[in-house]
Design a protein around this motif. Structure first.
Motif, short mmCIF file in Angstrom:
data_model
loop_
_atom_site.label_atom_id
_atom_site.label_comp_id
_atom_site.label_asym_id
_atom_site.label_seq_id
_atom_site.Cartn_x
_atom_site.Cartn_y
_atom_site.Cartn_z
N UNK A 26 -5.23 9.53 1.73
CA UNK A 26 -5.18 8.16 2.24
C UNK A 26 -3.74 7.73 2.50
N UNK A 27 -2.84 8.03 1.58
CA UNK A 27 -1.44 7.64 1.75
C UNK A 27 -0.78 8.43 2.88
N UNK A 28 -1.10 9.69 2.99
CA UNK A 28 -0.55 10.48 4.09
C UNK A 28 -0.99 9.92 5.44
N UNK A 29 -2.21 9.38 5.48
CA UNK A 29 -2.73 8.82 6.72
C UNK A 29 -2.07 7.51 7.12
N UNK A 83 9.63 5.18 -4.54
CA UNK A 83 10.85 4.38 -4.47
C UNK A 83 10.64 3.16 -3.57
N UNK A 84 11.31 2.08 -3.90
CA UNK A 84 11.22 0.87 -3.09
C UNK A 84 9.98 0.04 -3.35
N UNK A 85 9.29 0.33 -4.45
CA UNK A 85 8.02 -0.34 -4.69
C UNK A 85 8.19 -1.81 -5.09
N UNK A 86 9.29 -2.14 -5.76
CA UNK A 86 9.45 -3.51 -6.24
C UNK A 86 9.51 -4.51 -5.08
N UNK A 87 10.41 -4.26 -4.11
CA UNK A 87 10.52 -5.16 -2.97
C UNK A 87 9.27 -5.12 -2.11
N UNK A 88 8.64 -3.95 -2.02
CA UNK A 88 7.42 -3.84 -1.21
C UNK A 88 6.28 -4.65 -1.81
N UNK A 89 6.27 -4.76 -3.13
CA UNK A 89 5.18 -5.49 -3.80
C UNK A 89 5.41 -6.99 -3.84
N UNK A 90 6.67 -7.42 -4.06
CA UNK A 90 6.90 -8.87 -4.21
C UNK A 90 7.54 -9.52 -2.99
N UNK A 115 -0.12 -2.08 -0.30
CA UNK A 115 -0.62 -3.10 -1.23
C UNK A 115 -2.15 -3.18 -1.18
N UNK A 116 -2.70 -3.07 0.02
CA UNK A 116 -4.16 -3.10 0.14
C UNK A 116 -4.79 -1.90 -0.55
N UNK A 117 -4.18 -0.73 -0.38
CA UNK A 117 -4.72 0.47 -1.01
C UNK A 117 -4.61 0.40 -2.53
N UNK A 118 -3.53 -0.21 -3.02
CA UNK A 118 -3.36 -0.35 -4.48
C UNK A 118 -4.44 -1.24 -5.08
N UNK A 119 -4.96 -2.18 -4.27
CA UNK A 119 -6.02 -3.06 -4.74
C UNK A 119 -7.40 -2.41 -4.65
N UNK A 120 -7.62 -1.60 -3.62
CA UNK A 120 -8.97 -1.09 -3.36
C UNK A 120 -9.20 0.34 -3.82
N UNK A 121 -8.14 1.11 -3.98
CA UNK A 121 -8.28 2.51 -4.41
C UNK A 121 -7.83 2.61 -5.87
N UNK A 122 -8.75 2.79 -6.81
CA UNK A 122 -8.39 2.80 -8.23
C UNK A 122 -7.31 3.83 -8.58
N UNK A 123 -7.34 5.01 -7.96
CA UNK A 123 -6.37 6.05 -8.30
C UNK A 123 -4.95 5.62 -7.93
N UNK A 124 -4.81 4.94 -6.79
CA UNK A 124 -3.49 4.48 -6.36
C UNK A 124 -3.01 3.34 -7.24
N UNK A 125 -3.90 2.38 -7.52
CA UNK A 125 -3.52 1.26 -8.37
C UNK A 125 -3.12 1.70 -9.77
N UNK A 126 -3.87 2.66 -10.33
CA UNK A 126 -3.56 3.14 -11.68
C UNK A 126 -2.25 3.91 -11.70
N UNK A 127 -2.02 4.76 -10.68
CA UNK A 127 -0.77 5.51 -10.61
C UNK A 127 0.42 4.57 -10.50
N UNK A 128 0.27 3.51 -9.70
CA UNK A 128 1.34 2.54 -9.56
C UNK A 128 1.63 1.85 -10.88
N UNK A 129 0.59 1.45 -11.60
CA UNK A 129 0.78 0.81 -12.91
C UNK A 129 1.51 1.75 -13.88
N UNK A 130 1.14 3.03 -13.86
CA UNK A 130 1.78 3.98 -14.76
C UNK A 130 3.25 4.18 -14.41
N UNK A 131 3.57 4.19 -13.12
CA UNK A 131 4.96 4.33 -12.69
C UNK A 131 5.78 3.13 -13.15
N UNK A 132 5.26 1.92 -12.93
CA UNK A 132 5.98 0.71 -13.33
C UNK A 132 6.18 0.67 -14.84
#
Length: 233
Positions: A26-29, A83-90, A115-132
């Motif tokens: 999904x992210x590659x797409x 990288x760059x997730x903080x500014x991309x999120x807020x 941001x939409x994928x982080x909300x709708x795809x559990x694997x992406x949202x969870x990975x993001x939370x773990x990185x933060x």
């Protein structure tokens, strides 16, 4: 299509390694693979841009300027890192500057679809939370190490890590680290002053443990650095 990043550090979970194949596809797409030459400014502190990066290959220096103008090196990031997730999120300005230390292949992802994928795809949202969460733990660990470990031990551990990731055997057990890192960079990475790090390098050169040059450093006695690194923990 190969969806795994190249050369991620054993024992450390990266954003990409935390994803399943569906999330990676999904992210590659939604992103585009982009190449950056060495010493290229990939993101600049305070800029208002709305994308993030996943490093696919290479090594990136993360730094930030203080109010007094001092450029502090915050981290070295490698394949698989987000990288760059903080500014991309807020939606705020960039909090750090990213400079490529080697040739970089990165997946550039626009902020909105991420941001939409982080909300709708559990694997992406969870990975993001773990990185933060890991970034917060890393910052806490650095502050604790600064108060409890000797600079020599922290610097020895850093050189061994860089040697394992980006070193090239030179014979007789020596390892060449050919990354464009200055003594100011090393000082920032071990939370010390340039004067202190320069003094440590001078001592180590005198003992035959390292050889330093412009944008290159050779570990001549990795066994001594391993001993020193272990003794500081």
């Amino acid at each position: 299509m190969d969806t795994s990043p190249h050369r991620h550090r054993p024992g450390r979970s990266t954003f990409w390694s935390l994803l399943d194949d569906t999330a990676r596809t999904e992210l590659l797409g939604m992103g585009s693979l982009t190449h950056f030459p060495p010493r290229h400014v990939m993101m600049r502190q305070y800029d208002l841009t709305d994308h993030l990066l996943v490093i696919r290959r290479g090594c990136v220096k993360v730094s930030a300027a203080s109010a007094a103008g001092y450029q502090a090196v915050l981290a070295i990031r490698n394949a698989g890192d987000l990288l760059g997730e903080q500014a991309a999120l807020d939606g705020g300005p960039r909090s750090a500057t990213l400079v490529s230390l080697t040739r970089i292949e990165a997946l550039v992802i626009p902020a909105d679809p991420f941001r939409a994928a982080a909300r709708t795809a559990p694997a992406i949202g969870l990975a993001l939370q773990q990185v933060l969460s890991a970034r917060l733990r890393e910052a806490d660990g650095h502050r604790a190490a600064a108060g409890s470990e000797a600079v020599q031990a922290r610097l020895a551990a850093l050189l061994l890590e860089l040697g394992a990731e980006y070193g090239r055997p030179e014979g007789n057990g020596s390892v060449l680290i050919a990354l464009p890192l200055s003594q100011d960079d090393f000082a920032g990475l071990v939370l010390s002053s340039r004067r202190t790090v320069s003094r440590v390098f001078e001592q180590w050169r005198g003992r035959g443990w390292v050889t330093t040059g412009r944008n290159r450093l050779t570990i001549d006695r990795p066994d001594e650095l391993k001993r020193l690194s272990s003794s500081g923990r």
